[in-house]
Motif scaffolding. Structure first.
Motif, PDB file in Angstrom:
ATOM      1  N   ARG A 547       0.776  -1.190   0.058  1.00 54.03           N
ATOM      2  CA  ARG A 547       0.061   0.166  -0.043  1.00 54.03           C
ATOM      3  C   ARG A 547       0.877   1.326   0.052  1.00 54.03           C
ATOM      4  O   ARG A 547       0.491   2.166  -0.525  1.00 54.03           O
ATOM      5  CB  ARG A 547      -0.899   0.018   1.174  1.00 54.03           C
ATOM      6  N   GLU A 548       1.983   1.175   0.603  1.00 49.95           N
ATOM      7  CA  GLU A 548       2.709   2.153   0.625  1.00 49.95           C
ATOM      8  C   GLU A 548       3.409   2.409  -0.734  1.00 49.95           C
ATOM      9  O   GLU A 548       3.457   3.810  -1.224  1.00 49.95           O
ATOM     10  CB  GLU A 548       4.107   2.000   1.705  1.00 49.95           C
ATOM     11  N   ARG A 551       0.623   4.175  -2.899  1.00 52.12           N
ATOM     12  CA  ARG A 551       0.388   5.490  -2.398  1.00 52.12           C
ATOM     13  C   ARG A 551       1.617   6.357  -2.969  1.00 52.12           C
ATOM     14  O   ARG A 551       1.290   7.428  -3.565  1.00 52.12           O
ATOM     15  CB  ARG A 551       0.606   5.722  -1.060  1.00 52.12           C
ATOM     16  N   LYS A 552       3.007   5.739  -3.260  1.00 52.33           N
ATOM     17  CA  LYS A 552       3.850   6.514  -3.849  1.00 52.33           C
ATOM     18  C   LYS A 552       3.738   6.693  -5.268  1.00 52.33           C
ATOM     19  O   LYS A 552       4.212   7.520  -5.871  1.00 52.33           O
ATOM     20  CB  LYS A 552       5.281   5.985  -3.565  1.00 52.33           C
ATOM     21  N   ILE A 556      -4.354   7.655  -4.764  1.00 51.71           N
ATOM     22  CA  ILE A 556      -4.990   8.261  -3.467  1.00 51.71           C
ATOM     23  C   ILE A 556      -6.420   8.108  -3.196  1.00 51.71           C
ATOM     24  O   ILE A 556      -6.618   8.104  -2.040  1.00 51.71           O
ATOM     25  CB  ILE A 556      -4.763   9.635  -3.848  1.00 51.71           C
ATOM     26  N   SER A 558      -9.345   5.591  -2.521  1.00 52.71           N
ATOM     27  CA  SER A 558      -9.595   4.371  -1.714  1.00 52.71           C
ATOM     28  C   SER A 558     -10.826   4.080  -1.441  1.00 52.71           C
ATOM     29  O   SER A 558     -11.704   4.968  -1.394  1.00 52.71           O
ATOM     30  CB  SER A 558      -8.791   4.097  -0.648  1.00 52.71           C
TER      31      SER A 558
END
Length: 1425
Positions: A547-548, A551-552, A556, A558
């Motif tokens: 998930r990180e 996100r990167k 954005i 969800s």
């Protein structure tokens, strides 16, 4: 059961005709007990370390576990799969695909492919094409001339020009295809015109049936020689057609639907027809080899059918289920809830699949399999790398092959390398269950393969990621299902990652299952909770990182999404086909499509900010779930941590065994699950307890009695190496044992013992004491010591050698049996140089000893016996042998006894005394017992025999018939006087006196007298003893006579008076004994009849012998003197003769004195009569009993018979005795001794005649001359009397010549004893003793008249008993023997006596004329004038 470790198969030639199939090694087979079988997951966990090393294992349930078959046979129907066996095998399928391409190529070229034969075998075009390609291609092979090499590689024999044939076939069939594949044929358009304007060679112009382009046949590459007859495609169309991808291989369904019964009939018919025998008689090995031959050949096309993957949900399981259609008996209902019921196993608490909601066929619901001969299941692993379990309900066996999970990638690599063409079109080929490869091929490439035959009623379990395949031996029915244990969870997550790489669909979502289990943390098993918590932590970390990353990337947006509500096919990643649950990415441009967070970029070309993250749980939601699992497992985890710390502690931090037991007690108290850790702790604790027990036993030194005494090894004993390993194991234990240092010390002592024993055993011959001491030390160790066996052997050898040495130290005690025993013991000993040397010496000694002992025995038994010198020589040889030889010792003893015997004989001969009979008998007895030839023995035996003959002759002469008296008893003076009223005692045996004791001189009995005679060294002492006995005899008898006479003449009547043998009162008629004067009833004794002449009667006690005349006795004495042996009977006979001669002398003196008067002149006749008449009354008739003819009595004058005073007495007529009171003591003693003498003498009769005769002048005148006997018994003495007259006439003539007066002659005649036969002594040595005896005899009763004899007469009297009278002086004496030896005396000056026969004189001449011997008749002889 220990698992066999993975091992590569031996290098084989591979399947097919070049290599025969060799079965792989067997997998483990387990047979659990009922206790182990009760919990399937615990049992599988127990066997996992062993079984997962082989990938598969077989489990045989207990014999009584037999679940009923619950499937409805009649309603079950299915459509099987069709399997062509040669299409199953990967390499065979590659060959078939290649041949399909070649056939298609030539078919498009308008030709039909015909595979050629070479050397009567179908040419393998695939192998040929591959070999040529490996060698560089057609041109290179032709250039380098490698066709023969290729032919050899293909298996053809060299030297038959096969290479040229192969080249032709390649050039015709394969080379055009390879040119086509290389693209050379596509360049035709550049050089060849399509339609030549010239129109030449129209018959060689080809028209393509696909695009209508035209080509000359000679313009094609390669050129065509003829126009194809069928459809023809140009190179362009051919390339387009051949470049189409192949269809994926799969099994097609059969056109027919079967029931179990119809399928079974078909299957049995196929197998029976194929093998041409009943189905149950076909060996499994034959079916196995035939299967692998069929799948590896392209020549044979065998097709079978397999009823696989039949859903049990639709047709019912073979195991009983609740609410099933099959009715169960009460005994069968236990199988409903059995853990081994495949309907229960996937959903049991221990299986994590129970947390999957969906019913997944094949994983949670069993599948059914109906097989036939050769129907197979190809190499595959279970979905999600799960476990699988297969149960064969009934039917013929199912053959399995398995590869352990650690070799899964190795198998995949080998198959891809050997059949790459298959994996190009089907990358997931191994997941399609359509490809098989020969196990021998895999084993050749070092892939570990194991096999087993699953029979009816047996389970086969496959372990995670274990490839397995197999086939059916015949018609059977099986059922299989998957299950997953807690230990599978890490593998399950690893499998999902592997599927993602292969883009393979998942059967279920692993993350979804973990989250469902986490949501039920409060009811989860603590072990499951702990394991799930660990897996969930990994999942959260991975999800957090993904998930990180997303996100990167710019995502954005969800949204929460309940993925579990969507079908699996609607939530799969578009790229990797993984079933999404935790999160996914979607885009509005492609609604309904999802990708996992690993493949965000693969969704679409839209920018990332347009993507939307769809998630099931936020991270904040996941942590509480994980914490709930943690809390559930916390107490367990703390306990598990303590357990792990205890199990993994280092040496200086190890806990005690008590701490381990406390951890187990804690788990039981808190009801921790029986998981791997607890079981491991229990195993470790049990091992530690066992080690402690074994250590304590070893320290206690307990050894079985059987082993202490040298018996077999105890089953539980450790070897020294095992003890060393055991000590190491104690040090390696996770816990500390108090016995460890003590056991280490024990190990040190054992090692010291080994060193000492090794040193001792290295010696040439160790002592038995040292070996025994070392063995005694070994009893302290309860350890198997390999040296003990050798030490016992060496101890036996040492004992034996010492026993041999000890035995040889004292040869006198080393017997033949000892040597044989030692040799027998030595034979049983182990071979050893010292033993063998000792055995050789002992055997040699035994051989020599046996030889000499046998020789000694033969010498001892030899007949005739050997001489003393020869035996002494042998004894000397035997004495050199250092052993005790029984026969040798006997021989030595015999030689020594022979020497002693000879010395005794020599001493006897040199002693100067006449030998005693007992000494001779003892010598003869000894000599006979000595097995040596003794020269003197026959002489002694003859002498003893003569003595016995003499004794027999004497006994015949003296003893009456059936006499109770012995010869000695008769000859000796009586010793039993005074005992007549008692029962006569038996003679005692002669008993030697103890040494040192002096014999009493008093002779009390016959045995004393006999002993005294035997022990007397000289005749004189014997005569003195007999004289003493005579004195006692006379004294005792005189007293007895007076007592008996007084008893009968007593004026007082004695009522208690006893007489006779019967010891009763007197009763007429009676008779009186002349000697003892006792009275006897005529009815109790034998008396002469009244008709016979009156006789002197003796009672049975006093009548002891026949009383032979002196003429019969003198030859006995003469023969005894010739024998020259002293014996008691001989001494007694000598004394009796001297006593007789002495008595005769006294009797003649009395007779010649004229002082004898008849008794009737001295006493009244009626004294005895008057007294007994008053007492007994008138006498009855005289007894008619007559005295025996041998009665020792003689006739008396008629005057005695007519005496009336005795006729009317109580005594029988004429049977009374001369009364003692009417006789003088001298006459009474003379008459008493006359009856004691055991000789008949005429003087006795004369005495009685004179005493009992009437006085008359005629009788008075004749009283001075001997009276001739009138009885028949006296007639026997006539010869003697005549002989005496002859001698007297000779003596008278000599006296007259010498001037002697007639008065002197009268005196000589009165005193001279008549002689005719003289005594001949065989030896001169006894002459003096005989003279002494005669002198002593005359000294007993000296005669005054003997002194008045003339000198010559006196000298002659002495000569009668002297040496000259004993030996005939004739020059050639004939030595006559017997009773009729007559003598004659020389009337010359020598007065010597000669045998009449030796000098030629007859008896008549000797009596009537003078005889002068040769010496006296010679001129100049003295006295000749």
């Amino acid at each position: 059961m220990e698992a066999p470790g993975p091992r590569p198969a031996p290098a084989l030639g591979g399947p097919g005709p070049l290599g025969e199939f060799l079965p792989p090694p067997e997998c483990p087979v387990f047979e659990p007990s009922w206790e182990e079988f009760a919990d399937p997951f615990a049992f599988i966990h127990k066997i996992r370390p062993i079984a997962e090393q082989t990938g598969i294992c077989k489990v045989r349930p207990p014999p009584d576990w037999q679940p009923p078959f619950a499937c409805d046979v009649d309603k079950l129907h299915f459509t099987p799969r069709i399997q062509r066996l040669n299409e199953l095998e990967a390499q065979t399928r590659v060959k078939l695909n290649f041949l399909d391409q070649i056939a298609k190529y030539w078919e498009l070229q308008g030709s039909t492919l015909k595979i050629p034969h070479v050397e009567r075998k179908i040419l393998d075009l695939f192998q040929l094409n591959k070999l040529v390609a490996e060698e560089g291609g057609f041109a290179v092979v032709c250039k380098d001339r490698k066709w023969t090499k290729i032919a050899t590689k293909m298996g053809f024999a060299p030297g038959k020009a096969v290479g040229s044939h192969i080249r032709g076939h390649y050039e015709r069939i394969l080379n055009p295809y390879n040119l086509f594949l290389s693209g050379d044929s596509l360049r035709v358009d550049l050089y060849v015109c399509l339609l030549c304007g010239s129109g030449n060679d129209e018959d060689r112009l080809l028209l393509c049936d696909g695009c209508d382009d035209s080509y000359h046949t000679f313009c094609l590459i390669p050129p065509l020689h003829d126009v194809p007859k069928g459809d023809w495609r140009c190179p362009k169309c051919l390339a387009q057609e051949c470049s189409k991808p192949q269809e994926a291989f799969g099994f097609e369904q059969a056109a027919r639907d079967y029931t179990l019964r119809t399928f079974g009939e078909m299957a049995d018919a196929f197998k029976s027809d194929y093998f041409n025998m009943p189905v149950h008689m076909v060996p499994t090995e034959l079916v196995e080899k035939e299967f692998w031959r069929l799948v590896s050949t392209i020549e044979e096309d065998v097709t079978v059918e397999y009823g696989a993957d039949i859903a049990s949900k639709e047709f019912g399981s073979g195991f009983p289920v609740r609410d099933g259609k099959v009715k169960l008996s009460p005994e069968e209902e236990e199988y409903l809830d059995s853990g081994w019921n495949l309907n229960n196993m996937p959903v049991m608490e221990q299986s994590v699949l129970a947390h999957i909601t969906a019913d997944i066929c094949g994983m949670k619901l069993p599948w059914l399999y109906v097989g036939m001969c050769f129907s197979s299941f190809c190499w595959h692993i279970e979905d999600h790398w799960s476990y699988s379990i297969n149960y064969l309900h009934w039917g013929e066996p199912k053959t399995w092959y398995g590869v352990p999970g650690y070799a899964a990638e190795q198998l995949e690599t080998v198959m891809k390398r050997l059949a790459p063409e298959l994996f190009i079109s089907q990358p997931d080929l191994l997941h399609q269950l359509v490809t098989i490869m020969n196990p021998n091929t895999l084993m050749t490439h070092e892939v570990p393969v194991y096999r087993t035959n699953q029979c009816a009623g047996e389970f086969v379990i496959t372990f995670p990621r274990a490839y397995h395949s197999g086939f059916n031996q015949g018609f059977n029915f099986a059922e299989a299902v998957n299950f997953c244990t807690v230990d599978w969870l890490p593998l399950g997550r690893q499998c999902v990652e592997h599927y993602r790489l292969l883009h393979r669909y998942c059967v279920f979502s692993h993350d979804e299952m973990i989250c469902k289990m986490a949501s039920k943390a409060d009811v989860l098993d603590v072990v499951v909770a702990s394991t799930v918590q660990k897996d969930m932590a990994i999942m959260i970390e991975d999800e957090k990182a993904l998930r990180e990353t997303v996100r990167k990337l710019g995502v954005i947006d969800s949204e929460r999404m309940d993925f579990e509500l969507l079908p699996d096919d609607e939530r799969q990643c578009v790229k990797c086909k993984t079933t999404c649950f935790m999160s996914a990415i979607s885009c509005s441009c492609k609604p309904g499509l999802l990708v996992c967070l690993h493949h965000v970029k693969e969704l679409c070309s839209c920018p990332s900010y347009k993507y939307k993250l769809r998630y099931r749980y936020t991270l904040d939601d996941l942590y509480p779930m994980m914490n709930a699992l943690k809390l559930r497992a916390e107490s367990y985890n703390e306990w598990a941590l303590n357990v792990n710390e205890a199990l993994e502690a280092k040496i200086n931090k190890k806990k005690s065994l008590v701490s381990f037991k406390a951890l187990i007690e804690e788990s039981e108290m808190k009801k921790f699950p029986d998981n791997d850790l607890l079981r491991h702790l229990r195993l470790v604790t049990q091992d530690a307890e066992k080690c402690a027990s074994v250590a304590q036993q070893l320290l206690n030194g307990k050894r079985q009695t059987r082993y202490r005494s040298g018996g077999g090894k105890s089953h539980n004993q450790l070897t020294v190496n095992e003890l060393r390993q055991f000590v190491s194991q104690l040090h390696a234990l996770p816990c500390v044992l108090s016995q460890t240092p003590l056991l280490k010390d024990l190990l040190n002592r054992v090692e010291d013992f080994q060193q000492h024993s090794q040193k001792l055993l290295s010696e040439e011959m160790p002592s038995a004491a040292e070996l025994q001491d070392l063995l005694d030390v070994s009893f302290e160790f309860d350890v198997e010591l390999p040296q003990l066996a050798e030490m016992r052997v060496r101890l036996e050898q040492a004992h034996w050698l010492e026993e041999v040495q000890q035995a040889c130290l004292d040869p006198s005690s080393l017997t033949l049996d000892d040597m044989r025993r030692l040799i027998d013991l030595g034979v049983g000993l182990a071979p050893y140089s010292a033993v063998e040397k000792a055995m050789a010496r002992l055997q040699e000694l035994l051989t020599v000893s046996e030889h000499w002992d046998d020789k000694a025995r033969s010498l001892l038994k030899a007949r005739p016996r050997h001489s003393l010198n020869s035996l002494a020589t042998v004894v000397k040889e035997i004495e050199e042998i250092p052993a005790y030889l029984p026969n040798g010792a006997a021989l030595k003893d015999s030689v020594q006894r022979a020497r002693d015997w000879l010395q005794d004989v020599e001493a006897l001969q040199a002693g100067g005394r006449v030998p005693v009979l007992d000494t001779l008998i003892e010598l003869v007895t000894r000599g006979r017992s000595i097995p040596v030839h003794l020269n003197s023995l026959p002489r002694l035996e003859s002498l003893v025999a003569e003595v016995h003959v003499w004794k027999e002759c004497a006994a015949n002469t003296f003893l009456t018939e059936n006499s109770s008296y012995s010869l000695l008893e008769v000859l000796c003076p009586r010793c039993d006087i005074g005992l007549l009223g008692l029962k006569r005692k038996q003679r005692k045996l002669k008993e030697p006196l103890p040494s040192g004791k002096k014999r009493s001189p008093r002779v009390e009995s016959l045995s004393d007298l006999e002993r005294a005679l035997t022990e007397s060294r000289e005749t004189a002492s014997a005569m003195a003893t007999l004289g003493e006995a005579r004195f006692r005899e006379m004294e005792a008898l005189q007293s007895l006579r007076q007592a008996n006479e007084g008893k009968l003449l007593s004026p007082v009547q004695d009522v208690e008076m006893k007489v006779c043998l019967c010891q009763k009162a007197p009763a007429a008629p009676m008779i009186q004994c002349e000697l003892c004067r006792d009275a006897f009833h005529t009815g109790c004794v034998a008396v002469p009849s009244i008709a016979q002449s009156p006789r002197i009667w003796l009672c049975p006690h006093c009548r002891r012998s026949e009383k032979p005349p002196l003429e019969k006795i003198l030859p006995l004495l003469a023969s005894l003197q010739r024998i020259r042996v002293r014996l008691p009977e001989g001494d007694a006979l000598r004394y009796m003769i001297e006593r007789t001669v002495n008595w005769q002398h006294r009797a003649r003196q009395l007779l010649s004195s004229g002082n004898l008067q008849p008794t009737q002149e001295r006493t009244g006749s009626g004294l005895l009569c008057g007294r007994r008449q008053a007492a007994a009354g008138q006498a009855p008739e005289t007894s008619k009993l007559s005295q025996p003819p041998a009665s020792t009595s003689f006739s008396l004058p008629g005057a005695w018979d007519g005496r009336t005073s005795y006729l009317h007495s109580p005594f029988s007529a004429g049977r009374s005795c001369i009364p003692l009171h009417g006789l003088s003591p001298e006459v009474s003693e003379l008459l008493m001794e006359a009856q004691l003498l055991q000789v008949s003498l005429p003087e006795i009769q004369e005495l009685y005649q004179m005493l009992l005769a009437k006085p008359s002048p005629a009788q008075q005148a004749d009283r001075s001359s001997p009276v001739r006997p009138s009885s028949e018994k006296s007639d026997g003495c006539r010869g003697k009397r005549d002989g005496v007259s002859g001698l007297e006439s000779k003596l008278k003539r000599r006296l007259e010549r010498e001037g002697l007066s007639s008065e002197r002659w009268d005196r000589v005649a009165k005193t001279r004893t008549p002689k005719k036969k003289r005594i001949k002594l065989s030896h001169r040595k006894d002459t003096n003793s005989f003279k002494l005896e005669r002198a002593r005899g005359h000294e007993l009763v000296p005669s005054a008249d003997a002194q008045s004899l003339p000198a010559d007469a006196s000298c002659s009297e002495h000569e009668d008993s002297g040496d000259e009278d004993a030996v005939c002086p004739a020059v050639s004496c004939l030595q006559p023997e017997g009773d009729e030896v007559d003598w004659v005396q020389c009337d010359g000056s020598c007065n010597r006596w000669f045998h009449q026969v030796c000098v030629g004189v007859c008896p008549e001449t000797a009596e009537e004329e003078d005889y002068v011997c040769a010496c006296c008749a010679a001129p100049g002889a003295p006295g000749r004038s």
